[in-house]
Design an enzyme around this catalytic site. Structure first.
Site, PDB file in Angstrom:
ATOM      1  N   SER A  42     -24.533 -14.790 -91.100  1.00 11.40           N
ATOM      2  CA  SER A  42     -25.588 -14.204 -90.272  1.00 11.40           C
ATOM      3  C   SER A  42     -25.071 -13.368 -89.110  1.00 11.40           C
ATOM      4  O   SER A  42     -25.816 -12.564 -88.543  1.00 11.40           O
ATOM      5  CB  SER A  42     -26.501 -15.305 -89.732  1.00 11.40           C
ATOM      6  OG  SER A  42     -25.830 -16.116 -88.794  1.00 11.40           O
ATOM      7  N   LYS A 119     -25.845 -17.135 -82.483  1.00 12.26           N
ATOM      8  CA  LYS A 119     -26.514 -15.841 -82.565  1.00 12.26           C
ATOM      9  C   LYS A 119     -26.176 -15.043 -81.301  1.00 12.26           C
ATOM     10  O   LYS A 119     -25.512 -15.516 -80.397  1.00 12.26           O
ATOM     11  CB  LYS A 119     -28.037 -15.998 -82.663  1.00 12.26           C
ATOM     12  CG  LYS A 119     -28.533 -16.898 -83.776  1.00 12.26           C
ATOM     13  CD  LYS A 119     -28.353 -16.304 -85.149  1.00 12.26           C
ATOM     14  CE  LYS A 119     -28.866 -17.249 -86.232  1.00 12.26           C
ATOM     15  NZ  LYS A 119     -28.553 -16.759 -87.594  1.00 12.26           N
TER      16      LYS A 119
END
Length: 280
Positions: A42, A119
């Site tokens: 990701s 993230k």
């Protein structure tokens, strides 16, 4: 008799040594740095599957999330951070707290599942975040985007979980072939520039409603924009949603070690060029 006493003393000293080693390791992990292994794609190409790094817990101060999850399946141990430090939960404050900056790569605890995620901090409290035709907009303004070539990688199982990468050329690539992704340089309003990847259009991910970030919470996104479960998706729908301040664990600054194989022991799969690589 003397021999038995000597063996007993040796055993007791060994137990004490192991005990204090565990205590010291636990304090180090809880207060200073937490090891983190990248399990998914990701955050490509900033972080690759198999990158190993230490998260600086001193970056944002301390909350219940600073306590580690302790899971040892072999011995039936499954302790969550809330089991250990739940008394610090639910007030959304931090001890010696410092707020993250836009563009930080941060590890945080998922607000529902309690799993550790990594993230990039995109939205700060009060910001309005929206994706329009694959371009990030912050407070009504499109961020600067410029083409930066193509990110390529082998098409095949990656990491211990054996996940397959997503590719821009999905229709033509086969096992062992070259997986391609469009690469762009994205510059955030505070001047932080980082790469983002594109593998195609998704109406859910690339054209969204406007998200207004609540006070005391943050909006997180993965750099591999079409392969990231992040704040664009609600918690009810299996996403991350907004991340409370107290759920932050720390900032990731540098890749320490990297392996493209299924195990750390496969030295022939080590990525020597990523050792001690700064995270931007």
């Amino acid at each position: 008799m003397a021999k038995a006493e000597g063996e007993s003393s040796f055993l007791w000293e060994t137990i004490k040594t192991i005990f204090w080693a565990l205590i010291i390791a636990g304090v180090f992990r809880s207060v200073f740095f937490q090891p983190f292994w990248i399990p998914s794609g990701s955050m490509k190409d900033t972080l690759l599957v198999g990158d190993f790094l230490f998260v600086n817990k001193m970056s944002y101060g301390y909350s219940y999330a600073s306590c580690p999850n302790i899971r040892i399946q072999r011995f039936g141990i499954d302790l969550d951070a809330k089991d250990l430090c739940g008394f610090l939960d639910n007030d959304n404050t931090r001890l010696f707290g410092s707020e993250p900056e836009r563009g930080d790569v941060a590890v945080f605890r998922h607000p529902v599942s309690g799993e550790d995620y990594i993230k990039r901090v995109i939205g700060l409290p009060g910001d309005r975040i929206q994706m329009i035709d694959s371009v990030l907009h912050i407070n009504g303004e499109a961020v600067e985007m410029e083409p930066a070539g193509t990110f390529v990688e082998p098409y095949g199982p990656q990491g211990p979980q054996g996940r397959m990468p997503r590719c821009f050329n999905d229709a033509t690539v086969g096992l062992g072939g070259t997986c391609e992704k469009e690469r762009f340089l994205e510059t955030l309003p505070n001047g932080v520039t980082h790469s983002v990847l594109n593998v195609g259009y998704s109406s859910r991910a690339d054209d969204t409603a406007v998200f207004t970030v609540p006070e005391g919470e943050y909006f997180m996104m993965g750099d591999n924009r079409d392969n990231s479960t992040d704040s664009r998706f609600s918690q009810a729908g299996g996403g991350v949603g907004f991340v409370p301040y107290e759920n932050l664990i720390g900032r990731a600054n540098r890749v320490i070690f990297s392996s493209a194989g299924r195990s750390l022991l496969f030295f022939w799969d080590w990525r020597g060029d990523r050792f001690l690589e700064p995270i931007e």
